[in-house]
Write a protein that holds these residues in place. Structure first.
Motif, PDB file in Angstrom:
ATOM      1  N   UNK A  83       0.740  18.387   9.700  1.00 33.08           N
ATOM      2  CA  UNK A  83       1.484  18.173  10.936  1.00 33.08           C
ATOM      3  C   UNK A  83       2.969  17.915  10.673  1.00 33.08           C
ATOM      4  N   UNK A  84       3.356  17.866   9.402  1.00 34.73           N
ATOM      5  CA  UNK A  84       4.721  17.497   9.036  1.00 34.73           C
ATOM      6  C   UNK A  84       5.723  18.549   9.499  1.00 34.73           C
ATOM      7  N   UNK A  85       6.974  18.124   9.616  1.00 29.60           N
ATOM      8  CA  UNK A  85       8.077  19.044   9.912  1.00 29.60           C
ATOM      9  C   UNK A  85       9.023  19.031   8.713  1.00 29.60           C
ATOM     10  N   UNK A  86       9.375  20.201   8.250  1.00 32.71           N
ATOM     11  CA  UNK A  86      10.104  20.331   6.992  1.00 32.71           C
ATOM     12  C   UNK A  86      11.396  19.526   6.957  1.00 32.71           C
ATOM     13  N   UNK A  87      12.143  19.522   8.038  1.00 33.95           N
ATOM     14  CA  UNK A  87      13.449  18.869   8.050  1.00 33.95           C
ATOM     15  C   UNK A  87      13.360  17.357   7.890  1.00 33.95           C
ATOM     16  N   UNK A  88      12.175  16.775   8.142  1.00 34.21           N
ATOM     17  CA  UNK A  88      12.000  15.324   8.023  1.00 34.21           C
ATOM     18  C   UNK A  88      11.171  14.952   6.795  1.00 34.21           C
ATOM     19  N   UNK A  89      10.801  15.952   6.013  1.00 30.73           N
ATOM     20  CA  UNK A  89       9.934  15.738   4.848  1.00 30.73           C
ATOM     21  C   UNK A  89      10.807  15.402   3.634  1.00 30.73           C
ATOM     22  N   UNK A  90      11.411  14.225   3.683  1.00 26.54           N
ATOM     23  CA  UNK A  90      12.473  13.883   2.732  1.00 26.54           C
ATOM     24  C   UNK A  90      11.993  13.841   1.286  1.00 26.54           C
ATOM     25  N   UNK A  91      10.781  13.371   1.044  1.00 21.25           N
ATOM     26  CA  UNK A  91      10.280  13.316  -0.330  1.00 21.25           C
ATOM     27  C   UNK A  91      10.149  14.722  -0.905  1.00 21.25           C
ATOM     28  N   UNK A  92       9.595  15.631  -0.121  1.00 22.72           N
ATOM     29  CA  UNK A  92       9.476  17.011  -0.586  1.00 22.72           C
ATOM     30  C   UNK A  92      10.852  17.636  -0.785  1.00 22.72           C
ATOM     31  N   UNK A 107       0.827  -1.212   0.000  1.00 26.13           N
ATOM     32  CA  UNK A 107       0.000   0.000   0.000  1.00 26.13           C
ATOM     33  C   UNK A 107       0.856   1.254   0.000  1.00 26.13           C
ATOM     34  N   UNK A 108       0.361   2.356  -0.513  1.00 24.35           N
ATOM     35  CA  UNK A 108       1.100   3.620  -0.427  1.00 24.35           C
ATOM     36  C   UNK A 108       1.126   4.106   1.012  1.00 24.35           C
ATOM     37  N   UNK A 109       2.011   5.042   1.348  1.00 23.22           N
ATOM     38  CA  UNK A 109       2.024   5.593   2.710  1.00 23.22           C
ATOM     39  C   UNK A 109       0.663   6.186   3.079  1.00 23.22           C
ATOM     40  N   UNK A 110       0.370   6.198   4.367  1.00 22.49           N
ATOM     41  CA  UNK A 110      -0.912   6.723   4.837  1.00 22.49           C
ATOM     42  C   UNK A 110      -1.014   8.229   4.658  1.00 22.49           C
ATOM     43  N   UNK A 111       0.116   8.899   4.492  1.00 20.46           N
ATOM     44  CA  UNK A 111       0.086  10.362   4.396  1.00 20.46           C
ATOM     45  C   UNK A 111       1.099  10.826   3.363  1.00 20.46           C
ATOM     46  N   UNK A 112       0.905  12.038   2.915  1.00 19.53           N
ATOM     47  CA  UNK A 112       1.742  12.614   1.861  1.00 19.53           C
ATOM     48  C   UNK A 112       2.628  13.711   2.441  1.00 19.53           C
ATOM     49  N   UNK A 113       3.559  14.251   1.634  1.00 17.70           N
ATOM     50  CA  UNK A 113       4.386  15.358   2.109  1.00 17.70           C
ATOM     51  C   UNK A 113       3.590  16.606   2.485  1.00 17.70           C
ATOM     52  N   UNK A 114       2.321  16.667   2.085  1.00 16.31           N
ATOM     53  CA  UNK A 114       1.507  17.850   2.388  1.00 16.31           C
ATOM     54  C   UNK A 114       0.791  17.761   3.733  1.00 16.31           C
ATOM     55  N   UNK A 115       1.025  16.700   4.510  1.00 15.56           N
ATOM     56  CA  UNK A 115       0.391  16.583   5.825  1.00 15.56           C
ATOM     57  C   UNK A 115       0.665  17.841   6.641  1.00 15.56           C
ATOM     58  N   UNK A 165      17.619  11.857  13.311  1.00 17.46           N
ATOM     59  CA  UNK A 165      16.181  11.795  13.077  1.00 17.46           C
ATOM     60  C   UNK A 165      15.887  10.917  11.850  1.00 17.46           C
ATOM     61  N   UNK A 166      14.612  10.746  11.559  1.00 13.99           N
ATOM     62  CA  UNK A 166      14.206   9.838  10.483  1.00 13.99           C
ATOM     63  C   UNK A 166      13.328  10.553   9.465  1.00 13.99           C
ATOM     64  N   UNK A 167      13.468  10.134   8.223  1.00 12.93           N
ATOM     65  CA  UNK A 167      12.558  10.614   7.181  1.00 12.93           C
ATOM     66  C   UNK A 167      11.135  10.172   7.494  1.00 12.93           C
ATOM     67  N   UNK A 168      10.187  11.001   7.100  1.00  8.67           N
ATOM     68  CA  UNK A 168       8.765  10.664   7.202  1.00  8.67           C
ATOM     69  C   UNK A 168       8.100  10.937   5.849  1.00  8.67           C
ATOM     70  N   UNK A 169       7.398   9.922   5.293  1.00  9.83           N
ATOM     71  CA  UNK A 169       7.201   8.561   5.795  1.00  9.83           C
ATOM     72  C   UNK A 169       8.530   7.811   5.927  1.00  9.83           C
ATOM     73  N   UNK A 170       8.552   6.838   6.846  1.00 10.16           N
ATOM     74  CA  UNK A 170       9.778   6.101   7.080  1.00 10.16           C
ATOM     75  C   UNK A 170       9.673   5.200   8.297  1.00 10.16           C
ATOM     76  N   UNK A 171      10.808   4.970   8.937  1.00  8.98           N
ATOM     77  CA  UNK A 171      10.892   4.027  10.060  1.00  8.98           C
ATOM     78  C   UNK A 171       9.896   4.343  11.181  1.00  8.98           C
TER      79      UNK A 171
END
Length: 399
Positions: free
Chosen positions: A69-78, A59-67, A372-378
């Motif tokens: 609640x995201x934090x820019x430094x961990x938004x690796x896809x974006x 399945x694709x990740x439950x959320x996208x880079x546009x979430x 820290x970890x990329x999100x989506x990720x570990x």
């Protein structure tokens, strides 16, 4: 015509004979095959295992880079990092099954009216961002929530659920360095941080009875790159400096035991209390400020883990296991459960933000982020395990 009626005495042997013939002519049903342990039903089930390709269809990740609640430094896809291969954690005790992904709608429904709080350093924030974004997939009306001293959080109106993070990097209260006069700087110490080992940080001291679930951590600030030798920690108890002065690791041990004791006293027994083990770093070639790097697309092999993380080898990533030993010692005999996520995370040298930090010159200023970890990720797998444990607790409480 009169019907022939056989006496009951003669019918009984005939019936028994027929039953005997039927029982010997058809095979007996086999006992049911024992089912493997339900994956994630207990924390001990998920601590040991291996990473495997996610069973198809992935399945694709439950959320996208546009979430939101995201934090820019961990938004690796974006930020331009190539997407990871889809991997799942297969605990050894789960009979080959992988940890099931959180069912966000089911979780929110089960947690109706509940509050989940995380207290600790930025790795708890890493986890809470993953949890907030996952839950938002089931509630588009979710909005940011920063009350009661929360650093970051979300409110999910469909089921009246709150999830929030309180930033308390040492858990105990500490104050900014007190600068010393120039005459007293001959020893090289510019100032000291005061740490009260018996007083929780203001960020969470007043929320012990607000949450139904509390997840604690500390560990990533207990080193000289956060508190250098010229501005050391000085530990106080009962308002007075501890004598003889404690080194950093001994201070950590004292605080872990003190905070565990405080949690036992002040957090209601009905509250689910978890303590997350350390998240490992993956600096290769040096520390963060000495060209340490984690630009990699390769998972570590099991035989490599000790050389990376065992304190006996003195590597730059040894802190996690050292802190975990102190945590286990401090929690012995308490009702605080370990959320053991260290071993599974040690393999994932491929999953940090590294150079994809979203800000120009960030690497030149701060170095690569191999902590820290990329999100989506570990942390999404951490969320899956945490959610299963919370659901297990809520089910027991309801029953």
């Amino acid at each position: 015509m009169r019907r022939l009626r056989l006496p009951l005495v003669l019918l009984l042997p005939i019936a028994l004979t027929i039953l005997l013939l039927l029982s010997t002519s058809s095979p007996r049903p086999r006992p049911p095959t024992p089912q493997p342990l339900p994956c994630g039903a207990a924390l001990s089930d998920a601590a040991d295992g291996r990473w495997v390709p996610t069973p198809p269809p992935a399945p694709p990740p439950l959320y996208s880079p546009s979430c939101p609640f995201h934090r820019n430094a961990w938004n690796c896809l974006r930020n331009g990092r190539p997407q990871f291969a889809s991997l799942s954690w297969a605990p050894t005790r789960c009979g080959g099954a992988v940890v099931p992904r959180i069912d966000a709608a089911r979780f929110l429904a089960a947690a109706r009216g509940r509050r989940v709080g995380l207290v600790g350093d930025s790795l708890s924030e890493n986890l809470v961002v993953a949890l907030l974004c996952a839950l938002r997939s089931a509630d588009d009306g979710a909005r940011k929530w920063k009350r009661r001293g929360a650093w970051r959080g979300g409110y999910f109106p469909k089921e009246d659920v709150v999830v929030a993070y309180h930033r308390a990097v040492l858990l105990a209260k500490y104050t900014s360095p007190v600068e010393k006069s120039k005459e007293l700087q001959k020893d090289g110490i510019k100032g000291t941080y005061r740490v009260d080992v018996d007083i929780p940080a203001d960020d969470w001291i007043n929320v012990t009875k607000f949450y139904d679930v509390l997840i604690f951590n500390t560990g990533h600030w207990w080193n000289t790159y956060k508190f250098p030798e010229e501005t050391p920690l000085v530990f106080y108890k009962g308002g007075k400096p501890i004598e003889p002065p404690l080194g950093m690791h001994d201070g950590l041990k004292v605080i872990l035991k003190s905070m565990a004791s405080y949690i036992e006293r002040e957090v209601p027994r009905k509250t689910l209390k978890l303590w997350r083990t350390q998240s490992p770093r993956h600096f290769f070639g040096g520390e963060w400020d000495h060209n340490g790097s984690c630009v990699s697309d390769r998972l570590l092999e099991e035989h490599e883990l000790d050389s990376w993380f065992d304190p006996r080898f003195g590597g730059v990533n040894k802190d996690a296991r050292m802190v975990n030993s102190a945590i286990q010692e401090a929690l012995a005999g308490t009702d605080i459960q370990l959320l053991n996520l260290t071993y599974m995370s040690e393999f994932r040298a491929d999953a940090h933000p590294a150079i994809w930090l979203g800000k120009k010159d960030a690497v030149a200023i701060y170095g690569q982020d191999c902590m820290h970890w990329c999100l989506p990720g570990v942390p999404d797998t951490w969320v899956d395990i945490l959610a299963a444990q919370i659901l297990h607790y809520l089910k027991q409480k309801k029953g």
